[in-house]
Design a protein around this motif. Sequence first.
Motif, PDB file in Angstrom:
ATOM      1  N   ASP A 181      21.442  73.010  83.852  1.00  0.00           N
ATOM      2  CA  ASP A 181      20.499  71.889  83.909  1.00  0.00           C
ATOM      3  C   ASP A 181      21.181  70.525  83.816  1.00  0.00           C
ATOM      4  N   THR A 204      26.588  62.837  88.242  1.00  0.00           N
ATOM      5  CA  THR A 204      27.496  63.983  88.153  1.00  0.00           C
ATOM      6  C   THR A 204      28.892  63.642  87.623  1.00  0.00           C
ATOM      7  N   ILE A 241      26.367  76.604  88.823  1.00  0.00           N
ATOM      8  CA  ILE A 241      25.420  75.626  88.289  1.00  0.00           C
ATOM      9  C   ILE A 241      24.108  76.375  88.096  1.00  0.00           C
ATOM     10  N   GLU A 262      20.182  76.635  86.959  1.00  0.00           N
ATOM     11  CA  GLU A 262      18.959  75.856  86.769  1.00  0.00           C
ATOM     12  C   GLU A 262      17.911  76.767  86.142  1.00  0.00           C
ATOM     13  N   SER A 289      17.299  66.735  88.427  1.00  0.00           N
ATOM     14  CA  SER A 289      18.559  67.377  88.071  1.00  0.00           C
ATOM     15  C   SER A 289      19.682  66.932  89.011  1.00  0.00           C
ATOM     16  N   HIS A 309      21.887  69.017  90.229  1.00  0.00           N
ATOM     17  CA  HIS A 309      22.401  70.257  90.800  1.00  0.00           C
ATOM     18  C   HIS A 309      22.879  70.113  92.241  1.00  0.00           C
ATOM     19  N   SER A 328      26.798  70.438  93.278  1.00  0.00           N
ATOM     20  CA  SER A 328      27.204  71.547  94.140  1.00  0.00           C
ATOM     21  C   SER A 328      27.990  71.038  95.348  1.00  0.00           C
ATOM     22  N   ILE A 347      24.471  77.000  93.288  1.00  0.00           N
ATOM     23  CA  ILE A 347      23.356  76.782  92.371  1.00  0.00           C
ATOM     24  C   ILE A 347      22.648  78.117  92.175  1.00  0.00           C
ATOM     25  N   TYR A 389      19.292  80.089  90.589  1.00  0.00           N
ATOM     26  CA  TYR A 389      17.933  80.087  90.035  1.00  0.00           C
ATOM     27  C   TYR A 389      17.533  81.519  89.686  1.00  0.00           C
ATOM     28  N   ASN A 421      13.327  68.068  93.025  1.00  0.00           N
ATOM     29  CA  ASN A 421      14.234  69.126  92.562  1.00  0.00           C
ATOM     30  C   ASN A 421      14.235  70.342  93.479  1.00  0.00           C
TER      31      ASN A 421
END
Length: 470
Positions: free
Chosen positions: A28, A33, A50, A52, A61, A63, A67, A74, A76, A240
């Motif tokens: 998160d 960055t 990364i 989330e 975010s 992310h 990335s 990333i 999820y 996001n």
Amino acid sequence: MKIEQIYTGCLAQGAYYIVSEGEAAIIDPLRETQPYIDRLEKDKVQLKYIFETHFHADFVSGHVDLSKKTDAPIVYGPTAKPKFKAIIAEDNQIFEVGKIKIKVLHTPGHTMESSSFLLIDENGKEKALFSGDTLFLGDVGRPDLAQKAANMTQEELAGLLYDSLYQKILPLDDEIIVYPAHGAGSACGKNMQKETVDTLGNQKKTNYALNQKDKESFVKVVTDGLLPPPSYFGMNVAMNKKDYNSFDEVLSKGLHALSPKEFEEIVKHSEALILDVRSNDEFAKGFVPQSINIGLDGDFAPWVGALIVDVTQPILLITDENNEEETVTRLSRVGFDHVLGFLKGGFNSWKNSGKETDKVHRISAQQFENEIRGKNVTIIDVRKESEYSAEHVDEAYNKPLAYINEWINHLDTNEPIYLHCAGGYRSMMAASILQARGYRNFTEIEGGFNAIAQTSIPKTNFICQSKVLK
């Protein structure tokens, strides 16, 4: 192995930086960055993943940018459908980072894709839980934000949250350290503790939501007393889920210095909002007409989101000198990427150029006491309902600042009004909005209720706020 919590007080948000044997994972991340890049370079490690925990509503975010800059994928949890390339993990899937493992626990309820990440050390011991918005310290995630996307009621989502907590998290070892995504002050929960790290065992003892006798009682207590979410939340979720403008580009555009003449021209020929982020004390002494004051020295970003709402709104900034970059950065964290520039030299340059200025009528608490003695006056308290319930000035009306766009149109434009909050931060925001919309029949109280409490103005009996919240 190293775990670092990177906590941002303005958002009450925790990001996490984890390192093991030359590899790293970040959970998160915030919008900007570079601080993460600097950590990676300093530790001479490669960012491998990364993670989330879900599609965040209260901040944007970092992310996507992170990335792109590191080539780290990333990750999820199950059911997530981002508009960019990402790993959609399966429930219980394991990711290796150096000698440690991170296990995905799908924990829907706050949102459908919400997941917690369980860290397993090099000896195979479950050590830490990164619980996102599923489990907070003292609270759990609100189950009303994903109703539209999930085609479910908040009660149905709360039921899913119960299953996630009671079936997947409560059975874990008491010694596991809980690292939540948010702490006290976040609008993502209603009863969070001020601490930002705790053991799961202590949460099992002290967290009201983890001590319900059955699902029915859990659903009732978790959905009770939920305030409407800030209006900008949906816009942040959308950002996001999609690719967004690079933070570096947003910062570069926002740091455009404007002379008073250039500033004035943009105001005249655009729909830009003038945002003055100086302290309420400085703003009270004088400001550019039509400016809205949201002080950088408080919960700046959430209030910007709550009061301005539309993340596409063009903004012109007035700051103290050398605060321009911090202001643009903090605006970007909640998706306000359209800063057109800032007034070079701040308010003083505007005033010294001979241009028109404005002031808020502000008086001390002692003056307030003298003015209202023996009179029937209208007093508006813009604090939260819980603060007002705990103690307030007799006969004062509670009109929380968060809902000013709803109640402002019902004010009498002729009747004198006295306005206060706890210390002046929120009441000056309210005063600036009132004045920008043409209201001149009000007086703001310096020092707010904290100062009023030192006078003999009649007040209600104090009730502990923790009892009010429960």
